[in-house]
Design a protein around this motif. Structure first.
Motif, short mmCIF file in Angstrom:
data_model
loop_
_atom_site.label_atom_id
_atom_site.label_comp_id
_atom_site.label_asym_id
_atom_site.label_seq_id
_atom_site.Cartn_x
_atom_site.Cartn_y
_atom_site.Cartn_z
N ASN A 77 1.25 -1.27 -0.20
CA ASN A 77 -0.28 0.07 0.10
C ASN A 77 0.66 1.22 0.14
O ASN A 77 1.56 1.24 1.09
CB ASN A 77 -1.41 -0.05 1.37
CG ASN A 77 -1.78 0.72 0.73
OD1 ASN A 77 -1.84 2.34 0.41
ND2 ASN A 77 -3.46 1.27 1.52
N HIS A 87 -2.05 -2.38 -3.51
CA HIS A 87 -2.29 -3.46 -5.13
C HIS A 87 -1.19 -4.25 -4.50
O HIS A 87 -0.16 -4.72 -4.00
CB HIS A 87 -0.94 -1.98 -5.55
CG HIS A 87 -1.27 -1.05 -5.39
ND1 HIS A 87 -1.13 -0.24 -6.98
CD2 HIS A 87 -1.01 0.24 -5.29
CE1 HIS A 87 -1.83 0.81 -7.08
NE2 HIS A 87 -1.97 1.46 -5.66
N ILE A 105 -5.78 -4.14 -7.58
CA ILE A 105 -5.75 -3.14 -6.64
C ILE A 105 -7.52 -3.26 -5.89
O ILE A 105 -8.27 -3.62 -5.60
CB ILE A 105 -6.50 -1.76 -7.50
CG1 ILE A 105 -4.89 -1.57 -8.23
CG2 ILE A 105 -5.97 -0.94 -6.48
CD1 ILE A 105 -5.24 -0.26 -9.10
N ASP A 107 -9.98 -1.82 -4.12
CA ASP A 107 -10.26 -0.10 -4.01
C ASP A 107 -10.62 0.07 -3.12
O ASP A 107 -11.37 1.56 -2.79
CB ASP A 107 -10.61 0.33 -5.92
CG ASP A 107 -11.57 -0.85 -5.55
OD1 ASP A 107 -11.54 -1.77 -5.51
OD2 ASP A 107 -11.66 -0.40 -7.44
N LEU A 118 -1.59 -2.65 -12.07
CA LEU A 118 -0.77 -1.59 -10.95
C LEU A 118 -0.02 -0.40 -11.24
O LEU A 118 0.24 -0.08 -11.71
CB LEU A 118 0.07 -2.72 -9.65
CG LEU A 118 -0.46 -3.95 -9.45
CD1 LEU A 118 0.69 -5.22 -8.48
CD2 LEU A 118 -1.82 -4.11 -8.63
#
Length: 188
Positions: A77, A87, A105, A107, A118
């Motif tokens: 991160n 990621h 990812i 999110d 990524l």
């Protein structure tokens, strides 16, 4: 007393299983290259192994015990120590029995976990399942590491879950070690 001593010595002499084995003594069955450093992570009985391949990249292997039906993930991160924004590299068994590994990812707290590009370079992503351990291999471009950097320090997050549904890792536990599996690491 003799029986107790015999049982105690027997327990001490048993070799450690791979899930209890120190990272420095773990032998990879098909590692793309030898790893020069490792750390036993404090949660989920997992470990991270690495070698600096260039001044701005590192070859990694993330290893964790897992059932054939489960999944594992390890990631970086770049902005915080939480899961959101990580990621990650994810691995699990495909329905055809082969191992699948790809970047994604995280999110949100309900990420899609679908393959995604990524925000930093990642190459040679692969995975294997050996003797109850899943292993993710990759070469990762280090965030914030420039030419000549002696080390790169960043936030890492690692995880595991018990099921894959329709080719996508299902939600992991939200208690115990699963919520504690994060920290920082310095790759020298």
């Amino acid at each position: 007393m003799a029986l107790f001593l015999f049982l105690l010595l027997s327990l001490i002499s048993f070799p450690l299983s791979s899930t209890e084995q120190a990272c420095s003594s773990y032998a990879f069955s098909s590692s793309p290259e030898p790893f020069t450093s490792c750390v036993d992570l404090p949660h989920l009985n997992s470990s991270l192994h690495w070698s600096r391949s260039q001044s701005s990249a590192v070859c990694i292997a993330y290893r964790a015990p897992q059932s054939p039906n489960g999944w594992i993930a390890w990631g970086v991160n770049p902005n915080s120590s939480s899961m959101v924004g990580t990621h990650a590299l994810v691995a699990f068994h495909h329905s055809n029995g082969s191992m699948v590994a790809y970047p994604t990812i995280l999110d949100s707290y309900s990420p899609s976990l679908k393959p995604q590009k990524l925000g930093f370079p990642v190459y040679n992503v692969s995975a294997e399942y050996v003797k109850g351990d899943m292993v993710i291999y990759a070469t990762v471009g280090l965030i914030g590491a420039g030419e000549g950097d002696a080390a790169a320090k960043f936030n890492q997050v690692w995880q595991e879950g018990s099921r894959v549904v329709d080719g996508v890792p299902a939600m992991h536990s939200v208690s115990g070690d699963n919520v504690l599996s994060k920290g920082s690491i310095e790759l020298k």
